[in-house]
Motif scaffolding. Structure first.
Motif, mmCIF file in Angstrom:
data_model
loop_
_atom_site.group_PDB
_atom_site.id
_atom_site.type_symbol
_atom_site.label_atom_id
_atom_site.label_comp_id
_atom_site.label_asym_id
_atom_site.label_seq_id
_atom_site.Cartn_x
_atom_site.Cartn_y
_atom_site.Cartn_z
ATOM 1 N N MET A 65 0.827 -1.207 0.000
ATOM 2 C CA MET A 65 0.000 0.000 0.000
ATOM 3 C C MET A 65 0.865 1.262 0.000
ATOM 4 O O MET A 65 0.520 2.273 -0.593
ATOM 5 C CB MET A 65 -0.903 0.030 1.236
ATOM 6 C CG MET A 65 -1.986 -1.015 1.243
ATOM 7 S SD MET A 65 -3.085 -0.907 -0.174
ATOM 8 C CE MET A 65 -3.986 0.575 0.218
ATOM 9 N N LEU A 99 -7.428 -3.862 -5.879
ATOM 10 C CA LEU A 99 -6.426 -2.815 -6.099
ATOM 11 C C LEU A 99 -5.196 -3.294 -6.865
ATOM 12 O O LEU A 99 -4.472 -2.490 -7.451
ATOM 13 C CB LEU A 99 -5.953 -2.253 -4.754
ATOM 14 C CG LEU A 99 -6.889 -1.320 -4.005
ATOM 15 C CD1 LEU A 99 -6.253 -0.899 -2.693
ATOM 16 C CD2 LEU A 99 -7.190 -0.072 -4.836
ATOM 17 N N LEU B 100 -9.706 0.350 2.003
ATOM 18 C CA LEU B 100 -8.510 0.291 1.155
ATOM 19 C C LEU B 100 -8.412 1.447 0.169
ATOM 20 O O LEU B 100 -7.331 1.944 -0.107
ATOM 21 C CB LEU B 100 -8.486 -1.022 0.371
ATOM 22 C CG LEU B 100 -7.987 -2.263 1.112
ATOM 23 C CD1 LEU B 100 -7.743 -3.377 0.117
ATOM 24 C CD2 LEU B 100 -6.715 -1.991 1.885
ATOM 25 N N GLN B 101 -9.566 1.886 -0.333
ATOM 26 C CA GLN B 101 -9.534 2.998 -1.288
ATOM 27 C C GLN B 101 -8.978 4.254 -0.610
ATOM 28 O O GLN B 101 -8.217 5.012 -1.212
ATOM 29 C CB GLN B 101 -10.943 3.286 -1.832
ATOM 30 C CG GLN B 101 -11.575 2.127 -2.582
ATOM 31 C CD GLN B 101 -10.883 1.828 -3.910
ATOM 32 O OE1 GLN B 101 -10.134 2.638 -4.430
ATOM 33 N NE2 GLN B 101 -11.130 0.646 -4.451
ATOM 34 N N TYR B 103 -6.943 4.237 2.029
ATOM 35 C CA TYR B 103 -5.517 4.007 2.279
ATOM 36 C C TYR B 103 -4.718 4.297 1.023
ATOM 37 O O TYR B 103 -3.618 4.820 1.066
ATOM 38 C CB TYR B 103 -5.262 2.558 2.687
ATOM 39 C CG TYR B 103 -5.805 2.198 4.032
ATOM 40 C CD1 TYR B 103 -5.962 3.171 5.017
ATOM 41 C CD2 TYR B 103 -6.143 0.901 4.334
ATOM 42 C CE1 TYR B 103 -6.472 2.839 6.250
ATOM 43 C CE2 TYR B 103 -6.648 0.562 5.568
ATOM 44 C CZ TYR B 103 -6.811 1.537 6.517
ATOM 45 O OH TYR B 103 -7.306 1.206 7.734
ATOM 46 N N TYR B 104 -5.293 3.914 -0.104
ATOM 47 C CA TYR B 104 -4.625 4.096 -1.386
ATOM 48 C C TYR B 104 -4.326 5.582 -1.598
ATOM 49 O O TYR B 104 -3.250 5.972 -1.999
ATOM 50 C CB TYR B 104 -5.539 3.567 -2.495
ATOM 51 C CG TYR B 104 -4.920 3.606 -3.861
ATOM 52 C CD1 TYR B 104 -4.119 2.563 -4.304
ATOM 53 C CD2 TYR B 104 -5.138 4.689 -4.699
ATOM 54 C CE1 TYR B 104 -3.548 2.594 -5.552
ATOM 55 C CE2 TYR B 104 -4.570 4.727 -5.963
ATOM 56 C CZ TYR B 104 -3.768 3.673 -6.384
ATOM 57 O OH TYR B 104 -3.197 3.715 -7.616
#
Lengths: 117, 146
Positions: A65, A99, B100-101, B103-104
């Motif tokens: 990440m 992702l 997660l988006q 965090y991205y």
């Protein structure tokens, strides 16, 4: 000591990081160094081979990440390959397949970069 | 009356990340002794690793001399892991599930460990006595075990 090592191999424009052993909060900085060094050399087409990785915790997942945006900003990507089921399940549980591109073989991931040229 | 298999074991380690591998081995050996194997052991090991990593990073702020006490108990087909520390207290209800988006965009990760612990175990319970100690209890029930 946790047993973990990495090897980096350049195949044309693509760099492959091979992971071996146990990736946890203790060993994650080693992988961070690998990514930092590649980015310093402007190598943004990165494949990570998980074939010999026995274990990953969230500290290891965090490394991916931390670098993905920087790599993609430079028209590159981090593509993941050859994960065992145990490791894949952890990635899956946290939604990482949305992702990251995850491939069954290293060649497939490398060819994906080549086909973009 | 059926006899019940019951077992308790304890490990005390310093709050250093290089102790994570011995913590994982400690859990694995105990699980083998009580006859639990395969994926279930892997999941429990990961949950304990996440709990201890959180203690090292957040409760002790990576100070290497803190104490982590891990107590394992197997009784009535239930595997319980009690992990105690004397660091900064922790309020799990203030940690949202990971996004997660987000965090991205922010390039940082947080809460993944707690989310994994909750996903992999049946129960995750925190007790925090500010200025004294914190204790997390992780447990999993094994229906088909002895």
């Amino acid at each position: 000591m946790a047993d973990f090592s990495t090897t980096v191999k350049d195949i044309g424009d693509v760099s492959v990081i091979y992971l071996n052993g146990f990736l946890d909060a203790h060993t994650a900085p080693m992988l961070e160094n690998n990514f930092s060094e590649l980015i310093n050399k402007n190598r943004y087409s990165i494949v990570v081979n998980f074939e010999e990785l026995a274990y990953i915790s969230s500290a290891g997942l965090g490394v991916f990440m931390a670098f993905i945006e920087k790599v993609r900003e430079n028209n590159g990507d981090i593509k993941l390959t050859t994960m065992n089921d145990k490791v894949y399940n952890i990635f899956d549980l946290l939604g990482f397949p949305l992702l990251y591109e995850i491939y069954k073989s290293e060649d497939e991931a490398i060819n994906k970069f080549k086909s973009l040229k | 009356m059926k006899t019940r298999k019951s077992k308790i074991k304890r490990l005390i380690v310093k709050s250093r990340t290089d102790n994570l591998s011995s913590i994982r081995n400690f859990i694995r050996e105990f699980a083998e002794e009580i006859g639990i194997a395969g994926n279930e052991v892997g999941n429990i090991i990961l949950a304990v690793d996440e709990a201890c990593t959180n203690i090292i990073k957040h409760a002790y702020k990576s100070h290497p001399e803190g104490q982590i006490i891990i107590k394992l108990k197997y009784s009535d087909k239930k595997f319980t892991i009690l992990i105690k520390d004397y660091g900064i207290s922790f309020k799990p209800e203030q940690i949202p599930d990971p996004d997660l988006q987000k965090y991205y965009r922010q390039r940082k990760v947080g809460g993944l460990g707690l989310y994994l612990m909750r996903s992999l175990m049946d129960e995750v319970e925190y007790v925090s006595v500010p200025g004294k100690y914190n204790q997390v209890s992780l447990s999993k029930k094994f229906i088909s075990n002895p």
